[in-house]
Design a protein around this motif. Structure first.
Motif, PDB file in Angstrom:
ATOM      1  N   GLU A  24       0.802  -1.215   0.000  1.00  0.00           N
ATOM      2  CA  GLU A  24       0.000   0.000   0.000  1.00  0.00           C
ATOM      3  C   GLU A  24       0.841   1.273   0.000  1.00  0.00           C
ATOM      4  O   GLU A  24       0.414   2.301  -0.537  1.00  0.00           O
ATOM      5  CB  GLU A  24      -0.908  -0.018   1.231  1.00  0.00           C
ATOM      6  CG  GLU A  24      -1.790   1.187   1.387  1.00  0.00           C
ATOM      7  CD  GLU A  24      -2.585   1.152   2.691  1.00  0.00           C
ATOM      8  OE1 GLU A  24      -3.414   2.043   2.846  1.00  0.00           O
ATOM      9  OE2 GLU A  24      -2.363   0.265   3.528  1.00  0.00           O
ATOM     10  N   GLN A  26       3.301   2.409  -1.624  1.00  0.00           N
ATOM     11  CA  GLN A  26       3.604   3.026  -2.921  1.00  0.00           C
ATOM     12  C   GLN A  26       2.429   3.850  -3.424  1.00  0.00           C
ATOM     13  O   GLN A  26       2.620   4.962  -3.921  1.00  0.00           O
ATOM     14  CB  GLN A  26       3.986   1.961  -3.944  1.00  0.00           C
ATOM     15  CG  GLN A  26       5.279   1.268  -3.600  1.00  0.00           C
ATOM     16  CD  GLN A  26       5.617   0.148  -4.558  1.00  0.00           C
ATOM     17  OE1 GLN A  26       4.851  -0.187  -5.460  1.00  0.00           O
ATOM     18  NE2 GLN A  26       6.773  -0.452  -4.371  1.00  0.00           N
ATOM     19  N   GLN A  27       1.224   3.339  -3.267  1.00  0.00           N
ATOM     20  CA  GLN A  27       0.044   4.081  -3.712  1.00  0.00           C
ATOM     21  C   GLN A  27      -0.187   5.307  -2.840  1.00  0.00           C
ATOM     22  O   GLN A  27      -0.579   6.360  -3.334  1.00  0.00           O
ATOM     23  CB  GLN A  27      -1.195   3.184  -3.715  1.00  0.00           C
ATOM     24  CG  GLN A  27      -2.397   3.848  -4.362  1.00  0.00           C
ATOM     25  CD  GLN A  27      -2.134   4.230  -5.814  1.00  0.00           C
ATOM     26  OE1 GLN A  27      -1.618   3.432  -6.585  1.00  0.00           O
ATOM     27  NE2 GLN A  27      -2.488   5.447  -6.180  1.00  0.00           N
ATOM     28  N   VAL A  28       0.076   5.194  -1.552  1.00  0.00           N
ATOM     29  CA  VAL A  28      -0.068   6.342  -0.652  1.00  0.00           C
ATOM     30  C   VAL A  28       0.879   7.455  -1.073  1.00  0.00           C
ATOM     31  O   VAL A  28       0.500   8.633  -1.105  1.00  0.00           O
ATOM     32  CB  VAL A  28       0.176   5.926   0.818  1.00  0.00           C
ATOM     33  CG1 VAL A  28       0.255   7.133   1.728  1.00  0.00           C
ATOM     34  CG2 VAL A  28      -0.904   4.967   1.289  1.00  0.00           C
ATOM     35  N   ARG A  30       2.104   7.987  -4.133  1.00  0.00           N
ATOM     36  CA  ARG A  30       1.591   8.558  -5.391  1.00  0.00           C
ATOM     37  C   ARG A  30       0.413   9.496  -5.132  1.00  0.00           C
ATOM     38  O   ARG A  30       0.333  10.583  -5.714  1.00  0.00           O
ATOM     39  CB  ARG A  30       1.166   7.440  -6.335  1.00  0.00           C
ATOM     40  CG  ARG A  30       2.299   6.710  -6.972  1.00  0.00           C
ATOM     41  CD  ARG A  30       1.778   5.731  -8.044  1.00  0.00           C
ATOM     42  NE  ARG A  30       2.769   4.703  -8.257  1.00  0.00           N
ATOM     43  CZ  ARG A  30       2.730   3.474  -7.744  1.00  0.00           C
ATOM     44  NH1 ARG A  30       1.709   3.089  -7.007  1.00  0.00           N
ATOM     45  NH2 ARG A  30       3.691   2.618  -7.986  1.00  0.00           N
ATOM     46  N   ASP A  31      -0.506   9.087  -4.276  1.00  0.00           N
ATOM     47  CA  ASP A  31      -1.681   9.907  -3.974  1.00  0.00           C
ATOM     48  C   ASP A  31      -1.293  11.242  -3.350  1.00  0.00           C
ATOM     49  O   ASP A  31      -1.835  12.287  -3.706  1.00  0.00           O
ATOM     50  CB  ASP A  31      -2.637   9.165  -3.031  1.00  0.00           C
ATOM     51  CG  ASP A  31      -3.300   7.959  -3.688  1.00  0.00           C
ATOM     52  OD1 ASP A  31      -3.257   7.841  -4.939  1.00  0.00           O
ATOM     53  OD2 ASP A  31      -3.855   7.123  -2.934  1.00  0.00           O
ATOM     54  N   HIS A  32      -0.362  11.213  -2.415  1.00  0.00           N
ATOM     55  CA  HIS A  32       0.066  12.453  -1.762  1.00  0.00           C
ATOM     56  C   HIS A  32       0.859  13.343  -2.722  1.00  0.00           C
ATOM     57  O   HIS A  32       0.728  14.560  -2.688  1.00  0.00           O
ATOM     58  CB  HIS A  32       0.876  12.140  -0.501  1.00  0.00           C
ATOM     59  CG  HIS A  32       0.004  11.798   0.666  1.00  0.00           C
ATOM     60  ND1 HIS A  32      -0.592  10.572   0.808  1.00  0.00           N
ATOM     61  CD2 HIS A  32      -0.389  12.536   1.729  1.00  0.00           C
ATOM     62  CE1 HIS A  32      -1.306  10.559   1.919  1.00  0.00           C
ATOM     63  NE2 HIS A  32      -1.207  11.743   2.492  1.00  0.00           N
ATOM     64  N   ALA A  34       0.400  13.647  -5.869  1.00  0.00           N
ATOM     65  CA  ALA A  34      -0.578  14.287  -6.751  1.00  0.00           C
ATOM     66  C   ALA A  34      -1.232  15.496  -6.080  1.00  0.00           C
ATOM     67  O   ALA A  34      -1.721  16.396  -6.764  1.00  0.00           O
ATOM     68  CB  ALA A  34      -1.644  13.277  -7.165  1.00  0.00           C
ATOM     69  N   LYS A  35      -1.204  15.525  -4.750  1.00  0.00           N
ATOM     70  CA  LYS A  35      -1.788  16.641  -3.992  1.00  0.00           C
ATOM     71  C   LYS A  35      -0.735  17.664  -3.566  1.00  0.00           C
ATOM     72  O   LYS A  35      -1.012  18.540  -2.751  1.00  0.00           O
ATOM     73  CB  LYS A  35      -2.521  16.106  -2.772  1.00  0.00           C
ATOM     74  CG  LYS A  35      -3.702  15.225  -3.137  1.00  0.00           C
ATOM     75  CD  LYS A  35      -4.319  14.603  -1.910  1.00  0.00           C
ATOM     76  CE  LYS A  35      -5.431  13.644  -2.314  1.00  0.00           C
ATOM     77  NZ  LYS A  35      -5.932  12.875  -1.179  1.00  0.00           N
ATOM     78  N   TRP A  37       2.305  17.001  -2.043  1.00  0.00           N
ATOM     79  CA  TRP A  37       3.180  16.593  -0.940  1.00  0.00           C
ATOM     80  C   TRP A  37       4.423  15.908  -1.492  1.00  0.00           C
ATOM     81  O   TRP A  37       4.358  15.186  -2.468  1.00  0.00           O
ATOM     82  CB  TRP A  37       2.456  15.629  -0.006  1.00  0.00           C
ATOM     83  CG  TRP A  37       1.350  16.261   0.769  1.00  0.00           C
ATOM     84  CD1 TRP A  37       0.026  16.270   0.428  1.00  0.00           C
ATOM     85  CD2 TRP A  37       1.455  16.985   1.991  1.00  0.00           C
ATOM     86  NE1 TRP A  37      -0.693  16.953   1.376  1.00  0.00           N
ATOM     87  CE2 TRP A  37       0.157  17.400   2.352  1.00  0.00           C
ATOM     88  CE3 TRP A  37       2.518  17.321   2.819  1.00  0.00           C
ATOM     89  CZ2 TRP A  37      -0.102  18.137   3.503  1.00  0.00           C
ATOM     90  CZ3 TRP A  37       2.253  18.047   3.966  1.00  0.00           C
ATOM     91  CH2 TRP A  37       0.961  18.455   4.295  1.00  0.00           C
TER      92      TRP A  37
END
Length: 66
Positions: A24, A26-28, A30-32, A34-35, A37
């Motif tokens: 998980e 790696q996806q966390v 990527r998500d941050h 994109a925002k 961070w």
């Protein structure tokens, strides 16, 4: 000025981080990203059985908007 965010994954108990948390993170990241961070550090203390980390703490940074 910067602001920081701390995201804890895992909490696997004595036997270490669960497999899902290991995948998980790696996806966390990527998500941050994109925002806006930026990943600063992944902290994983080896305090469980067999020297495995019982959690991962991801540290993010971004410039403060104020």
């Amino acid at each position: 000025m910067y602001e920081y965010k701390f995201v804890r994954l895992g909490d696997g108990g004595l036997f270490g981080v669960k497999q899902a948390a290991e995948e998980e993170y790696q996806q966390v990241i990527r998500d941050h990203a994109a925002k806006g961070w930026r990943l600063i550090q992944i902290f994983a203390p080896p305090i469980g059985n067999f020297g495995r980390a019982v959690f991962y703490e991801l540290v993010f940074e971004k410039e403060s908007e104020t």
